[in-house]
Design a protein around this motif. Structure first.
Motif, PDB file in Angstrom:
ATOM      1  N   GLY A  22      12.524  -7.032   2.721  1.00  0.00           N
ATOM      2  CA  GLY A  22      12.816  -6.659   4.109  1.00  0.00           C
ATOM      3  C   GLY A  22      13.334  -7.801   4.961  1.00  0.00           C
ATOM      4  O   GLY A  22      13.690  -7.577   6.123  1.00  0.00           O
TER       5      GLY A  22
ATOM      6  N   ASN B 200      12.967  -9.260  11.329  1.00  0.00           N
ATOM      7  CA  ASN B 200      12.843  -8.698  12.674  1.00  0.00           C
ATOM      8  C   ASN B 200      11.555  -9.218  13.300  1.00  0.00           C
ATOM      9  O   ASN B 200      10.453  -8.944  12.802  1.00  0.00           O
ATOM     10  CB  ASN B 200      12.823  -7.170  12.583  1.00  0.00           C
TER      11      ASN B 200
ATOM     12  N   PRO C 245      16.650  -0.980   7.273  1.00  0.00           N
ATOM     13  CA  PRO C 245      15.928  -0.242   8.309  1.00  0.00           C
ATOM     14  C   PRO C 245      16.290  -0.824   9.678  1.00  0.00           C
ATOM     15  O   PRO C 245      16.540  -2.020   9.804  1.00  0.00           O
ATOM     16  CB  PRO C 245      14.458  -0.496   7.957  1.00  0.00           C
TER      17      PRO C 245
ATOM     18  N   THR D  18      10.344   3.404  17.134  1.00  0.00           N
ATOM     19  CA  THR D  18      10.255   3.795  15.738  1.00  0.00           C
ATOM     20  C   THR D  18      11.174   2.924  14.902  1.00  0.00           C
ATOM     21  O   THR D  18      11.943   2.115  15.426  1.00  0.00           O
ATOM     22  CB  THR D  18      10.630   5.289  15.564  1.00  0.00           C
ATOM     23  N   VAL D  19      11.099   3.086  13.585  1.00  0.00           N
ATOM     24  CA  VAL D  19      11.997   2.410  12.650  1.00  0.00           C
ATOM     25  C   VAL D  19      12.751   3.479  11.877  1.00  0.00           C
ATOM     26  O   VAL D  19      12.137   4.324  11.211  1.00  0.00           O
ATOM     27  CB  VAL D  19      11.239   1.485  11.675  1.00  0.00           C
TER      28      VAL D  19
ATOM     29  N   PRO E 113      14.650   4.653   8.824  1.00  0.00           N
ATOM     30  CA  PRO E 113      14.800   4.186   7.446  1.00  0.00           C
ATOM     31  C   PRO E 113      16.272   4.055   7.052  1.00  0.00           C
ATOM     32  O   PRO E 113      17.153   4.643   7.687  1.00  0.00           O
ATOM     33  CB  PRO E 113      14.108   5.289   6.630  1.00  0.00           C
TER      34      PRO E 113
ATOM     35  N   ASP F 102      12.681  -4.120   9.687  1.00  0.00           N
ATOM     36  CA  ASP F 102      11.378  -3.566  10.024  1.00  0.00           C
ATOM     37  C   ASP F 102      10.458  -4.718  10.428  1.00  0.00           C
ATOM     38  O   ASP F 102      10.254  -5.653   9.641  1.00  0.00           O
ATOM     39  CB  ASP F 102      10.796  -2.842   8.807  1.00  0.00           C
TER      40      ASP F 102
ATOM     41  N   ARG G 170       7.466  -4.983  10.329  1.00  0.00           N
ATOM     42  CA  ARG G 170       6.311  -5.092   9.427  1.00  0.00           C
ATOM     43  C   ARG G 170       6.641  -5.795   8.121  1.00  0.00           C
ATOM     44  O   ARG G 170       5.748  -6.025   7.302  1.00  0.00           O
ATOM     45  CB  ARG G 170       5.770  -3.693   9.138  1.00  0.00           C
TER      46      ARG G 170
ATOM     47  N   ALA H  31      15.009  -0.990  13.707  1.00  0.00           N
ATOM     48  CA  ALA H  31      13.979  -0.717  14.708  1.00  0.00           C
ATOM     49  C   ALA H  31      14.637  -0.235  15.991  1.00  0.00           C
ATOM     50  O   ALA H  31      15.598  -0.841  16.469  1.00  0.00           O
ATOM     51  CB  ALA H  31      13.143  -1.962  14.963  1.00  0.00           C
TER      52      ALA H  31
END
Length: 280
Positions: free
Chosen positions: A202, A250, A54, A77-78, A80, A111, A113, A56
């Motif tokens: 991730g 990230n 992904p 946004t990210v 995909p 990502d 998150r 960002a």
């Protein structure tokens, strides 16, 4: 990562010119942005992410002459993995005269998150039966690992040509493989050969200062822990052959390093210490 900028000068329905500024790197080219004309006076800004990771995106639109975006001028946004994402719809004003659609874009791998798996096992990244010394590690005397991207990194003094093995399963994000002999000099800071391998949580691992790469290594390939990915070397900012190994995610505007533990059958999970000898 340096933002890229594009500017499209438009009269209604007709692109008159394109201005592009920015330097490319392996990471910065993972997502391609496209302005796609629709029927009428509408354009779509699309993000094509061909990577297994992904990405960002932070985008600042630069609109003039009455052009407008349905999502405002700041897009965050990210994208995909392996996808095409519609970022915004841009409408030109229904009036004569030149109108502008441009943007400044920053893209960062991963990502924000993502959460590192606390139970993740990292095998020693060299062949079984071998034993090598940790030259630099968190908690010891740091000479080069003084940034948020590297503070949790470990340097292992692998002789040139030692097989480097993947420490954990993952996907090859990218690799840089065209630099030669390095040195402890400022002009070598961005000249290390490396591989980045994305993990299922991730995060990713960076294997740097490599001399050569496995013939089967390529972006998008699935890699298993213990699989050879290349050979150790001395490329980039380096005073001698070694492997720079770091786990990252990230952190927002840039990658940040993460604490991790190696694992062996004899020791279980452990944190490497500067000066210790690691035995596979």
């Amino acid at each position: 990562m340096t933002p890229k900028q594009r500017l499209f000068c438009l009269s209604p329905l007709i692109a008159l010119g394109v201005l592009y500024a920015g330097l490319a790197s392996a990471a910065a080219d993972l997502v391609k942005l496209e302005l796609k004309q629709q029927p009428g006076q509408e354009y779509l800004l699309l993000a094509h992410n061909g990577s297994v990771a992904p990405i960002a995106l932070d985008i600042q639109l630069q609109l003039s002459g009455g052009a407008s975006s349905d999502r405002g001028r700041l897009l965050k946004t990210v994208a995909p993995p392996r996808s095409t994402t519609t970022l915004t719809r841009i409408q030109l004003a229904d009036r004569p005269g030149r109108q502008g659609i441009g943007w400044r874009a920053r893209q960062t791998v991963g990502d924000p998150r993502a959460v590192h798996d606390p139970d993740a096992r990292y095998l020693l990244p060299f062949p079984p039966g071998a034993s090598y010394v940790v030259g630099q590690a968190p908690g010891g005397k740091l000479t080069t690992h003084d940034t948020v991207q590297a503070k949790d990194a470990v340097d292992i003094t692998l002789p040139r040509g030692t097989p480097v093995l993947a420490a954990r399963d993952g996907w090859v994000i990218d690799n840089v493989r065209y630099f030669g002999e390095g040195a402890p000099a400022a002009d070598q800071l961005m000249r290390a050969n490396y591989v980045r391998i994305l993990h299922d949580d991730g995060t990713w691992a960076v294997y740097a200062h490599l001399d050569s790469f496995s013939n089967t290594l390529a972006p998008g390939k699935r890699i298993k822990a213990g699989q050879e990915i290349g050979r150790s070397g001395n490329s980039g900012y380096s005073s001698g052959p070694h492997l720079h190994f770091v786990v990252q995610k990230n952190g927002g505007a840039q990658p940040i390093s993460l604490p991790f533990r190696f694992w062996t059958e004899s020791r279980g999970a452990f944190t490497p210490v500067q000066g210790e000898r690691l035995t596979h």
